[in-house]
Design an enzyme around this catalytic site. Structure first.
Site, short mmCIF file in Angstrom:
data_model
loop_
_atom_site.label_atom_id
_atom_site.label_comp_id
_atom_site.label_asym_id
_atom_site.label_seq_id
_atom_site.Cartn_x
_atom_site.Cartn_y
_atom_site.Cartn_z
N ARG A 12 11.11 2.58 -5.92
CA ARG A 12 10.38 1.48 -5.29
C ARG A 12 10.12 0.34 -6.25
O ARG A 12 9.92 -0.81 -5.81
CB ARG A 12 9.04 1.99 -4.73
CG ARG A 12 9.14 2.94 -3.56
CD ARG A 12 7.76 3.30 -3.02
NE ARG A 12 6.95 2.09 -2.89
CZ ARG A 12 5.76 1.92 -3.46
NH1 ARG A 12 5.23 2.86 -4.21
NH2 ARG A 12 5.10 0.80 -3.29
N LYS B 102 9.16 -7.46 -8.42
CA LYS B 102 9.07 -6.97 -7.05
C LYS B 102 7.88 -7.57 -6.33
O LYS B 102 7.97 -8.01 -5.17
CB LYS B 102 8.94 -5.44 -7.05
CG LYS B 102 8.78 -4.84 -5.67
CD LYS B 102 8.24 -3.42 -5.70
CE LYS B 102 6.74 -3.40 -5.94
NZ LYS B 102 6.11 -2.12 -5.60
N ASN B 103 6.73 -7.60 -6.99
CA ASN B 103 5.51 -8.08 -6.34
C ASN B 103 5.52 -9.58 -6.09
O ASN B 103 4.67 -10.09 -5.37
CB ASN B 103 4.28 -7.68 -7.17
CG ASN B 103 4.02 -6.20 -7.13
OD1 ASN B 103 4.48 -5.50 -6.22
ND2 ASN B 103 3.29 -5.70 -8.11
N CYS C 167 -2.90 5.07 1.47
CA CYS C 167 -2.20 4.86 0.20
C CYS C 167 -2.63 5.94 -0.78
O CYS C 167 -3.81 6.27 -0.86
CB CYS C 167 -2.51 3.48 -0.35
SG CYS C 167 -1.66 3.11 -1.90
N ARG D 125 -6.68 0.40 0.53
CA ARG D 125 -6.30 -1.01 0.38
C ARG D 125 -6.46 -1.67 1.75
O ARG D 125 -5.49 -1.88 2.47
CB ARG D 125 -4.85 -1.15 -0.10
CG ARG D 125 -4.57 -0.52 -1.46
CD ARG D 125 -3.18 -0.94 -1.92
NE ARG D 125 -2.79 -0.24 -3.14
CZ ARG D 125 -1.69 -0.52 -3.82
NH1 ARG D 125 -0.88 -1.46 -3.42
NH2 ARG D 125 -1.38 0.15 -4.91
N ASP E 286 -1.71 -1.81 -12.60
CA ASP E 286 -0.36 -1.26 -12.48
C ASP E 286 0.23 -0.83 -13.83
O ASP E 286 1.34 -0.30 -13.87
CB ASP E 286 0.57 -2.27 -11.82
CG ASP E 286 0.42 -2.30 -10.31
OD1 ASP E 286 -0.30 -1.44 -9.77
OD2 ASP E 286 1.02 -3.18 -9.66
#
Length: 438
Positions: free
Chosen positions: A410, A22-23, A122, A127, A318
């Site tokens: 997500r 995803k990133n 967030c 961020r 993460d």
């Protein structure tokens, strides 16, 4: 809202496919704004964040066609940004996903102007987009913030058009998003741009590969200094998204907490070398095999090991929550230190409800392994915290009910299906059924 219910105690066996990252996919999609020619991206995961970026790009005028994969692999997207109808990214779309700010650099570089909503707060901490804006200013952009929107314009060129120019940007600290935004902006800027203290993540390298195939000249991607030679225009390209290293690490830890032996199809161990080393120290067996990565844990529990999150190539923030879940059932103790984001221990109280022994002091958590977790109703607070509770549920006795699972949508493509196929007793309970059973 939907729930996920996990009935723990079953080891995992079989093969589990790793989706595209995803990133990596999100900035690759934003890069479609840099060219009037079609951009084809393969191995794109089916996630809520991908849908959000699709909606944002479509409102700019990008035509996006999706070809669903029939074999369970990632889908293929074809993006055509020949006719852009708006350079404004509105709040209603940007607020859904912080990565939406990645359209700022490409819009500004190609069209000379961009208006992008500030992404807001967030749950896992601040961020800031300051580094994005200061970097674009070094490339000549005039930037102001007005009524919650970033308004940016490129300088006028002698010919009357508007174009960014090359420059030197030294980041005061490493930022993946700012590095990506500046790389894309620099690809259409005049002259050379040098990014110092740039992020080194594999997603940065993947973006550089795409931009290079589109005609840009980029050196140093994957190091702390990246140089980009801007071009007047970029072409279309065909590109395959790299496998998701965070998903790879998550499912490796799922095997660690549940036991068993699983081949992670499509995984690349080289993308998570620090994680492989740490999990090896904890007693897991990880071996590259043809087409993927084998992960195995025998009858003995894992061993408690210390871990500190760091920018790549260090241990990813993460994966911190998932690693903490693994350490809750380890033999011995583990000290986990979070150096990237504040407020990223919000999963600790929920793990505590399941019997975990965790003491937090500022940015560190002491985790003392317990013989057995117990299933309980828990609440997800963010994406990675959500999946840590799923992992804990795999090891717990009884049933764990995870609420607010929209966070998982997500970042994890078909999580329930993948774990079920490897023997986990896990189900997604629709909202209506969950409400009826309460």
């Amino acid at each position: 809202m939907d729930q996920i219910r996990v009935h723990g105690g079953r080891p995992l066996h079989g093969r589990l496919p790793i989706s595209g990252a995803k990133n990596a996919a999100l900035p690759l999609m934003a890069a479609g704004l840099l060219t009037a020619e079609p951009l084809r991206l393969a191995n794109v995961p089916r996630l809520a964040d991908i849908a959000s970026m699709t909606s944002l790009l479509r409102q700019h005028g990008v035509r996006i066609e999706r070809l669903d994969a029939s074999d369970g692999a990632g889908d293929t997207l074809t993006l055509s940004a020949e006719e852009i109808v708006s350079t404004v990214a509105p709040y209603d779309l940007v607020r859904k996903m912080r990565a939406s700010v990645l359209v700022l650099g490409p819009l500004l570089a190609r069209f000379g102007e961009a208006t992008v909503s500030l992404p807001g707060g967030c749950a896992i901490g601040n961020r800031p987009v300051d580094l994005h804006l200061k970097g674009l200013a070094e490339l000549g952009a005039e930037v102001e913030i007005e009524n919650g929107y970033i308004k940016a314009g490129a300088p006028r060129s002698p010919g009357g058009g508007r174009r960014l120019h090359g420059g030197r940007v030294a980041f005061p600290f490493v930022s993946v998003g700012a590095t990506e935004n500046l790389m894309m902006a620099a690809a259409l800027a005049g002259g050379e741009t040098e990014l110092v203290n740039a992020a080194r993540e594999p997603e940065i390298v993947d973006l550089a590969r795409l931009l290079t195939s589109m005609g840009a000249t980029i050196e140093g991607a994957g190091t702390d200094t990246v140089r980009i030679q801007g071009r007047e225009s970029l072409s279309g390209a065909v590109h395959r998204v790299i496998p998701d290293r965070i998903e790879t690490g998550t499912y490796a830890m799922a095997v660690g907490i549940a036991g068993g032996e699983v081949v992670l199809d499509g995984a690349e161990a080289g993308l998570i070398a620090s994680v492989v080393d740490t999990l090896g120290d904890a007693g897991l067996r990880l071996e590259p095999v043809e087409g993927g990565l084998l992960v195995a844990r025998g009858a003995d529990p894992v061993i408690g090991v210390d871990m500190m999150t760091e920018p790549y190539p260090g241990f990813p923030t993460d994966l911190q929550a998932q690693f903490m879940a693994l350490m809750t059932v380890a033999k011995g103790a583990s000290m986990i230190t979070e150096t990237i984001f504040e407020n990223r221990f919000m999963h600790v109280p929920e793990l505590g409800r399941m019997g975990a022994n965790i003491n937090v002091h500022h940015a560190s958590a002491m985790v003392r392994g317990v013989p057995q977790l117990t299933g309980a109703p828990v609440m997800a607070t963010d994406l990675r915290a959500s999946v840590s509770l799923v992992l804990a549920g795999l090891a717990a006795s009884g049933t764990t009910t995870i609420n607010r699972v929209y966070h998982l949508d997500r970042g994890y493509d078909r999580l329930v299906d993948k774990l079920s196929a490897c023997g986990a007793h896990i189900e997604r309970v629709p909202t209506e059924r969950a409400a009826a059973e309460e």
